[in-house]
Design an enzyme around this catalytic site. Structure first.
Site, mmCIF file in Angstrom:
data_model
loop_
_atom_site.group_PDB
_atom_site.id
_atom_site.type_symbol
_atom_site.label_atom_id
_atom_site.label_comp_id
_atom_site.label_asym_id
_atom_site.label_seq_id
_atom_site.Cartn_x
_atom_site.Cartn_y
_atom_site.Cartn_z
ATOM 1 C CG ASP A 1 -2.214 -20.239 2.486
ATOM 2 O OD1 ASP A 1 -1.408 -19.709 3.268
ATOM 3 O OD2 ASP A 1 -1.911 -21.214 1.778
ATOM 4 C CE LYS B 1 1.688 -18.312 0.749
ATOM 5 N NZ LYS B 1 0.898 -19.544 1.039
ATOM 6 C CE1 TYR C 1 -3.263 -2.691 -0.207
ATOM 7 C CE2 TYR C 1 -4.274 -1.782 1.754
ATOM 8 C CZ TYR C 1 -4.302 -2.661 0.696
ATOM 9 O OH TYR C 1 -5.371 -3.513 0.538
ATOM 10 C CG ASP D 1 -7.572 -3.832 3.190
ATOM 11 O OD1 ASP D 1 -8.624 -3.653 3.832
ATOM 12 O OD2 ASP D 1 -7.366 -3.312 2.087
#
Length: 343
Positions: free
Chosen positions: A208, A175, A127, A232
């Site tokens: 995930d 991740k 972002y 987010d």
């Protein structure tokens, strides 16, 4: 000595923003807490008049008052000005986005027993908006930035929040199995910070797998801390667990400043029709009360919202399908009903 009156920057916003902000102010004032609202305007309408959606006077007001209550603002998709929300967060260094997900009794669609906090890093990651076309109309590239400083302070905030609010566990979501350098740094820092909080349990979850677990057993989690993009996405997932964006409060916290705003958008298609659900903004107001140290008033607002939902006599248009026996009322009528339940 008279009671404290809190001077708060009030940003009505675009679309349904002025309606849900008006409703929320009435509920907050009904608690007996005194407010001095410093009204400032930002968003699309302001951009047309002043050439910028975020005038310096808005930022100066927040800096002076320390706290702001903000309605949603419109952000153009694909062109036009960048997000006012992002602009405020960057200008004021509001590094932690805090999104509670609490299943209040009576809310349709709520997964029972959900009570978790999503803490999202607010200033970096994808972002930062560093992107460009590599080959026009063929390939584009974005830069993801993760720093030790930003990672450390958001993880520390999550642990401090847990300790301050009687929470027992923080989960770092990542991740790092694929993004070994960027998320690897975030995870390394999270482990270092966790070691300084032996009273708070710590665990790690790949993003995930975290999403799957939140669908299967969300009640098993307490405080989640994530990088910007992952936070987010997960915060909206968690909103869905407790009834949707219409009941999801939010806050953006810095070292000395805080801006409180609901999660949902400005919904220009229903603006001015007095049909928007004010619940998310009212619960955001409760978050602000707690930040101000008015914990008893905050608890009364949350209890009043829950009582109205539990009684099931009235509802707003967005929840009509899940509460077919309830009478549909407008934004201000819902706020009035909540205010009458304050005790």
């Amino acid at each position: 000595m008279g009671k404290t009156s809190y001077r708060i920057t009030l940003i009505p916003g675009d679309g349904i923003g002025p309606e849900v902000i008006e409703a929320t102010c009435r509920v907050l004032e009904a608690t007996g807490v005194s407010f001095d609202w410093d009204v400032r305007h930002a968003g699309a309408a302001v951009a047309e008049r002043e050439g910028t959606p975020l005038p310096d006077a808005v930022l100066d007001s927040i800096r002076a008052n320390g706290v702001a209550l903000k309605g949603p603002v419109t952000t153009p998709i694909g062109s036009g000005f960048r997000s006012v929300n992002v602009g405020i967060r960057k200008a004021l260094d509001l590094y932690a986005n805090v999104r509670p997900a609490l299943a209040l009794p009576g809310f349709p669609g709520a997964h029972p027993n959900v009570d978790l906090i999503v803490v999202r890093e607010n200033t970096e990651g994808l972002y930062v908006g560093i992107e460009h076309e590599v080959i026009p109309d063929v390939a584009a590239e974005a830069t993801r930035i993760i720093t030790r400083r930003a990672s450390e302070r958001v993880v520390r905030y999550a642990f401090d929040y847990a300790r301050r609010n009687g929470r027992h566990e923080v989960t770092a979501v990542h991740k790092a199995n694929i993004l070994k350098i960027t998320d690897g740094l975030f995870l390394k820092v999270a482990r270092e910070v966790a070691a300084a909080y032996p009273d708070i349990a710590y665990r790690e979850m790949i993003i995930d797998a975290m999403c799957m677990q939140l669908v299967v057993q969300p009640e098993a989690y307490d405080v989640l801390v994530l990088t910007n993009l992952f936070g987010d996405i997960v915060s909206d997932l968690c909103a869905g667990l407790v009834g949707g964006l219409g009941v999801a409060p939010g806050a953006n916290i810095g070292e000395t400043l805080a801006v409180f705003e609901p999660v949902h958008g400005s919904a220009p298609d229903i603006a001015g029709k007095d049909i928007a659900n004010p619940t998310a903004t009212i619960l955001t107001g409760a978050l602000m009360l707690r930040h101000l140290g008015e914990r008893e008033a905050a608890a009364r607002v949350e209890a009043a919202v829950s009582a109205v939902a539990r009684e099931g006599r009235i509802t707003t248009a967005d929840l009509r399908s899940s509460q077919p026996d309830a009478r549909v009322v407008g934004t201000q009528a819902m706020a009035d009903e909540i205010a009458q339940h304050l005790s």
